[in-house]
Design a protein around this motif. Structure first.
Motif, PDB file in Angstrom:
ATOM      1  N   VAL A 199       0.418  -1.465   0.286  1.00  0.00           N
ATOM      2  CA  VAL A 199      -0.142   0.090  -0.006  1.00  0.00           C
ATOM      3  C   VAL A 199       0.915   1.626   0.106  1.00  0.00           C
ATOM      4  N   ALA A 200       0.053   2.586  -1.030  1.00  0.00           N
ATOM      5  CA  ALA A 200       1.416   3.519  -1.244  1.00  0.00           C
ATOM      6  C   ALA A 200       0.569   4.932  -0.342  1.00  0.00           C
ATOM      7  N   PHE A 201       1.610   5.137   0.493  1.00  0.00           N
ATOM      8  CA  PHE A 201       0.970   7.172   0.438  1.00  0.00           C
ATOM      9  C   PHE A 201       1.835   8.209   0.043  1.00  0.00           C
ATOM     10  N   GLY A 202       1.299   9.375   0.391  1.00  0.00           N
ATOM     11  CA  GLY A 202       1.857  10.056  -0.209  1.00  0.00           C
ATOM     12  C   GLY A 202       2.974  11.776   0.576  1.00  0.00           C
ATOM     13  N   ASP A 203       2.007  11.082   1.963  1.00  0.00           N
ATOM     14  CA  ASP A 203       2.428  11.609   2.977  1.00  0.00           C
ATOM     15  C   ASP A 203       2.386  11.608   4.727  1.00  0.00           C
ATOM     16  N   ARG A 263       4.825  20.649 -10.868  1.00  0.00           N
ATOM     17  CA  ARG A 263       6.428  20.115 -11.117  1.00  0.00           C
ATOM     18  C   ARG A 263       6.456  18.691 -10.829  1.00  0.00           C
ATOM     19  N   PRO A 264       6.215  17.988 -12.039  1.00  0.00           N
ATOM     20  CA  PRO A 264       6.312  16.593 -12.307  1.00  0.00           C
ATOM     21  C   PRO A 264       6.754  16.040 -10.936  1.00  0.00           C
ATOM     22  N   ALA A 265       8.338  16.112 -10.992  1.00  0.00           N
ATOM     23  CA  ALA A 265       8.891  15.383  -9.711  1.00  0.00           C
ATOM     24  C   ALA A 265       9.142  15.459  -8.816  1.00  0.00           C
ATOM     25  N   ALA A 266       7.868  16.557  -8.221  1.00  0.00           N
ATOM     26  CA  ALA A 266       8.301  17.477  -7.141  1.00  0.00           C
ATOM     27  C   ALA A 266       7.940  16.313  -5.924  1.00  0.00           C
ATOM     28  N   GLY A 267       8.538  16.275  -5.081  1.00  0.00           N
ATOM     29  CA  GLY A 267       7.440  15.649  -3.454  1.00  0.00           C
ATOM     30  C   GLY A 267       6.964  16.804  -2.513  1.00  0.00           C
ATOM     31  N   LEU A 268       5.981  16.526  -1.803  1.00  0.00           N
ATOM     32  CA  LEU A 268       5.249  17.424  -0.885  1.00  0.00           C
ATOM     33  C   LEU A 268       6.353  18.207  -0.259  1.00  0.00           C
ATOM     34  N   GLN A 269       7.668  18.902   0.390  1.00  0.00           N
ATOM     35  CA  GLN A 269       8.568  18.899   1.178  1.00  0.00           C
ATOM     36  C   GLN A 269       8.866  20.029  -0.255  1.00  0.00           C
ATOM     37  N   GLU A 270       9.385  19.589  -0.981  1.00  0.00           N
ATOM     38  CA  GLU A 270      10.148  20.830  -2.017  1.00  0.00           C
ATOM     39  C   GLU A 270       8.987  21.504  -2.040  1.00  0.00           C
TER      40      GLU A 270
END
Length: 292
Positions: free
Chosen positions: A100-104, A217-224
């Protein structure tokens, strides 16, 4: 009933060769020799009465008849394999590993709670957590990297299924602490049209409507993205949970006064709907009841 229907190995050889277009790679995937693949394909071509592949010394291509067979056979064979998979799982019980995957952080905490209930019910199944960047969500689902993703909705894609919607939350705008909007009590959605809006790669019809020129920003994560907003490079629409899990002195979170709630739900591939996936989504639906 068709008496001369092709055998399973003929179908598997055809579908694998149609994907690889290379006899050597097909043989490696099927754990047989190249000669066996060639012999099996010739046998299948005798069954159907026409060549399915055009072979030269340099390349292998599907013939028109091969392309038609692939279009008709591929989905049907996937359905047959899925049906057998479900039958096998029903006999064995829910076992194996569910990814299972999550983003934050908020998504991870929510899924951890679902997994706790799931494991009490299905002690023979292991849950593996994966953190996914926005741009990776659809490729990971498509390529089978994960079984289930908690993602913002709607998440459209061929063959995707949306299950329980455990979270509906207010939308906020993350702005630099020095931004004029930081002192506002709320922000109207119409103001987005005159701002530099940052966004991730995942779809958001509401944002498309109110900020069609948003910078993706296709490759950016939340922190970025939060760091870019804090540095004054733009503003970032987020869900209410971001305020709680990512408080930062360089940011202010201002609520939208006229925006629909943001929804988060479980998403998976229809052709990968296993007993594990069904049991996990059932646990999610029970753990977090949707509001009436």
């Amino acid at each position: 009933m068709v008496n001369d229907a092709p055998e399973r190995r003929e179908v598997e050889s055809f579908l694998t060769l149609a994907e690889e277009l290379h006899f050597g790679r097909t043989a490696e995937r099927l754990h047989v020799s190249t000669a066996q693949v060639s012999q099996t394909i010739r046998k299948l071509e005798r069954h159907v009465g026409v060549p399915l592949f055009a072979r030269t010394s340099r390349r292998v291509e599907l013939t028109p008849a091969g392309r038609r067979l692939l279009a008709d056979l591929g989905p049907a064979w996937s359905a047959v394999e899925a049906a057998f998979g479900k039958a096998i799982e029903a006999g064995r019980g829910v076992t194996g590993t569910l990814r299972v995957a999550f983003g934050d952080a908020a998504g991870g905490q929510l899924l951890a709670g679902v997994a706790e209930l799931f494991r009490r019910r299905q002690p023979g199944c292991r849950v593996e957590f994966r953190e996914v960047r926005p741009a990776e969500v659809l490729p990971w689902l498509r390529d089978g990297e994960v079984d289930v993703v908690l993602a913002g909705l709607p998440l459209d894609g061929p063959g995707l299924v949306t299950g329980p919607v455990p979270v509906r939350e207010l939308r906020f705008l993350a702005v630099a602490a020095s931004h004029p909007f930081a002192r506002r009590e709320s922000v109207p959605a119409a103001d987005l049209a005159r701002l530099t809006v940052l966004r991730c790669a995942l779809p958001d019809p509401w944002l498309d409507e109110h900020a069609p020129d948003a910078v993706t920003r296709p490759a950016a994560g939340l922190q970025e993205l939060l760091t870019s907003a804090g540095a004054g490079e733009g503003v970032l629409p987020v869900g209410a949970h971001i305020r709680r899990y990512y408080p930062r002195p360089d940011l202010a979170y201002v609520p939208f006064g006229d925006a629909p709630r943001l929804e988060w739900g479980l998403v998976w591939r229809a052709d990968a709907t296993t007993a594990r996936v069904r049991a996990f989504t059932d646990a999610a639906a029970e753990l977090v009841r949707e509001p009436a």
